[in-house]
Design a protein around this motif. Structure first.
Motif, PDB file in Angstrom:
ATOM      1  N   MET A   1       0.827  -1.197   0.000  1.00  0.00           N
ATOM      2  CA  MET A   1       0.000   0.000   0.000  1.00  0.00           C
ATOM      3  C   MET A   1       0.864   1.251   0.000  1.00  0.00           C
ATOM      4  O   MET A   1       1.905   1.297   0.655  1.00  0.00           O
ATOM      5  N   LYS A   2       0.412   2.265  -0.739  1.00  0.00           N
ATOM      6  CA  LYS A   2       1.109   3.549  -0.723  1.00  0.00           C
ATOM      7  C   LYS A   2       0.869   4.232   0.618  1.00  0.00           C
ATOM      8  O   LYS A   2      -0.246   4.235   1.137  1.00  0.00           O
ATOM      9  N   LEU A   3       1.925   4.803   1.150  1.00  0.00           N
ATOM     10  CA  LEU A   3       1.823   5.454   2.447  1.00  0.00           C
ATOM     11  C   LEU A   3       1.001   6.731   2.337  1.00  0.00           C
ATOM     12  O   LEU A   3       1.063   7.454   1.340  1.00  0.00           O
ATOM     13  N   SER A   4       0.246   7.010   3.380  1.00  0.00           N
ATOM     14  CA  SER A   4      -0.502   8.260   3.454  1.00  0.00           C
ATOM     15  C   SER A   4      -0.084   9.001   4.718  1.00  0.00           C
ATOM     16  O   SER A   4       0.511   8.418   5.630  1.00  0.00           O
ATOM     17  N   ARG A   5      -0.405  10.276   4.750  1.00  0.00           N
ATOM     18  CA  ARG A   5      -0.179  11.055   5.964  1.00  0.00           C
ATOM     19  C   ARG A   5      -1.452  11.804   6.303  1.00  0.00           C
ATOM     20  O   ARG A   5      -2.242  12.144   5.430  1.00  0.00           O
ATOM     21  N   SER A   6      -1.655  12.023   7.585  1.00  0.00           N
ATOM     22  CA  SER A   6      -2.849  12.711   8.055  1.00  0.00           C
ATOM     23  C   SER A   6      -2.525  14.142   8.440  1.00  0.00           C
ATOM     24  O   SER A   6      -1.429  14.443   8.910  1.00  0.00           O
ATOM     25  N   GLU A   7      -3.511  14.996   8.241  1.00  0.00           N
ATOM     26  CA  GLU A   7      -3.406  16.401   8.602  1.00  0.00           C
ATOM     27  C   GLU A   7      -4.765  16.842   9.127  1.00  0.00           C
ATOM     28  O   GLU A   7      -5.806  16.340   8.706  1.00  0.00           O
ATOM     29  N   PHE A   8      -4.772  17.768  10.067  1.00  0.00           N
ATOM     30  CA  PHE A   8      -6.009  18.353  10.568  1.00  0.00           C
ATOM     31  C   PHE A   8      -5.992  19.849  10.273  1.00  0.00           C
ATOM     32  O   PHE A   8      -5.012  20.537  10.550  1.00  0.00           O
ATOM     33  N   ILE A   9      -7.081  20.326   9.670  1.00  0.00           N
ATOM     34  CA  ILE A   9      -7.210  21.746   9.361  1.00  0.00           C
ATOM     35  C   ILE A   9      -8.539  22.243   9.935  1.00  0.00           C
ATOM     36  O   ILE A   9      -9.477  21.470  10.127  1.00  0.00           O
ATOM     37  N   ASN A  10      -8.597  23.532  10.231  1.00  0.00           N
ATOM     38  CA  ASN A  10      -9.816  24.129  10.752  1.00  0.00           C
ATOM     39  C   ASN A  10     -10.608  24.750   9.600  1.00  0.00           C
ATOM     40  O   ASN A  10     -10.109  25.634   8.900  1.00  0.00           O
ATOM     41  N   ILE A  11     -11.814  24.248   9.411  1.00  0.00           N
ATOM     42  CA  ILE A  11     -12.679  24.679   8.313  1.00  0.00           C
ATOM     43  C   ILE A  11     -14.043  25.070   8.877  1.00  0.00           C
ATOM     44  O   ILE A  11     -14.742  24.235   9.439  1.00  0.00           O
ATOM     45  N   ARG A  12     -14.373  26.340   8.772  1.00  0.00           N
ATOM     46  CA  ARG A  12     -15.711  26.806   9.145  1.00  0.00           C
ATOM     47  C   ARG A  12     -16.118  26.323  10.533  1.00  0.00           C
ATOM     48  O   ARG A  12     -17.211  25.835  10.762  1.00  0.00           O
ATOM     49  N   GLY A  13     -15.207  26.462  11.482  1.00  0.00           N
ATOM     50  CA  GLY A  13     -15.503  26.107  12.861  1.00  0.00           C
ATOM     51  C   GLY A  13     -15.369  24.638  13.192  1.00  0.00           C
ATOM     52  O   GLY A  13     -15.659  24.230  14.327  1.00  0.00           O
ATOM     53  N   ALA A  14     -14.938  23.821  12.245  1.00  0.00           N
ATOM     54  CA  ALA A  14     -14.783  22.384  12.486  1.00  0.00           C
ATOM     55  C   ALA A  14     -13.332  21.967  12.247  1.00  0.00           C
ATOM     56  O   ALA A  14     -12.654  22.480  11.352  1.00  0.00           O
ATOM     57  N   ARG A  15     -12.855  21.035  13.050  1.00  0.00           N
ATOM     58  CA  ARG A  15     -11.535  20.439  12.857  1.00  0.00           C
ATOM     59  C   ARG A  15     -11.717  19.249  11.921  1.00  0.00           C
ATOM     60  O   ARG A  15     -12.380  18.263  12.260  1.00  0.00           O
TER      61      ARG A  15
END
Length: 293
Positions: free
Chosen positions: A1-15
């Motif tokens: 499987m190809k590796l993935s990475r996770s990111e969290f961004i704040n969008i319109r008051g939601a994480r």
């Protein structure tokens, strides 16, 4: 499987949780999942892509690792606004290739007509839309919604990850043991009792009090200027949303007539979750389409 990475961004008051595959700076391919699904669901298609791509796939709010809503109901226009905000975040100056599955394809189709300048191409996987509604259905729909608000929304828990995988295979018998085990890890989260809950807000199960306005949707589709790849699964059951198969086919073909530049493909030996059933064939279709535009 190809590796993935996770990111969290704040969008319109939601994480919001966003999953990335591939090289930063490569051509961007944005993928949005369907109802009660997660971004990791695209892993098998990403594995089969041969080109140099930066694939970006968010968990919609209320799904996966993204925040749940603080209100009683998920409103469909919020997904449109979330998509707009995410595309501005990742590609503020350039249009993108946009792929959506099921509910995600319905959101993406609206967006491609509302913001046609922001989309280079649109790949619609089983995003047929819903059955047309009539005004006289409104009182009953509102009443059902009010009734559902009186009790907490709930979904069952599962004792083990293996039980989650078996639940996925019950819905989709084509799912291999290996793929089901992978999806179970991303599709569920362990609760305080040590059991596994589906990674989706139970409030998604509540009826939408707003009737589906098919002609409003078609007005948006009519404004899509990007080329569209429309992919259906030969063994899908999604036409059931629109009634008997023969009349549903007529309605689907009518809707296709609103798209200016559409190329239709039928995926053999696949059900609604065609990105799980035939990821190699789907990846080939996607890349051939993108290479042709």
């Amino acid at each position: 499987m190809k590796l993935s990475r996770s990111e969290f961004i704040n969008i319109r008051g939601a994480r919001v949780h966003v999953r990335h595959w591939g090289r930063e700076g490569a051509p961007m391919l944005f993928m949005v999942h369907g109802w009660m699904d997660v971004a990791a669901s695209f892993q098998f298609v990403v594995d089969a892509l041969e080109g140099d791509w930066h694939v970006i796939a968010p968990d919609w709010r209320g799904f996966g690792q993204s925040d749940y809503t603080q209100s009683d109901t998920y409103w469909f226009p919020d997904y449109l606004a979330d998509l707009d905000a995410m595309l501005l975040h990742y590609s503020p100056d350039s249009p993108v290739h946009l792929l959506g599955h099921s509910m995600g394809a319905n959101v993406a189709g609206l967006y491609a007509g509302v913001r046609p300048e922001r989309i280079t191409s649109f790949i619609n996987l089983e995003g047929f839309g819903m059955m047309a509604t009539r005004p006289e259905q409104a009182p009953g729909r509102y009443a059902k919604w009010l009734d559902e608000l009186r009790a907490p929304a709930q979904m069952r828990s599962y004792p083990t990850l293996q039980a989650v995988a078996e639940r996925l295979q019950k819905t989709n018998p084509r799912l291999t043991d290996e793929r089901a085990a992978f999806l179970a890890e991303h599709w569920s989260v362990r609760n305080e009792a040590g059991e596994w809950d589906i990674a989706g807000d139970p409030r998604h199960k509540r009826v939408n009090p707003m009737l589906y306005q098919v002609e409003e949707v078609m007005a948006c589709w009519r404004r899509i200027s990007a080329p569209v790849l429309w992919v259906e699964a030969a063994d899908t059951n999604m036409w059931e949303w629109m009634g008997p198969k023969e009349s549903a086919r007529l309605e689907i073909d009518r809707r296709l007539g609103f798209l200016k530049d559409v190329r239709c493909k039928m995926m053999a030996d696949a059900g609604h979750m065609l990105h799980h059933d035939q990821p190699q064939a789907l990846a080939r279709l996607v890349e051939e389409f993108l290479a042709s535009i």
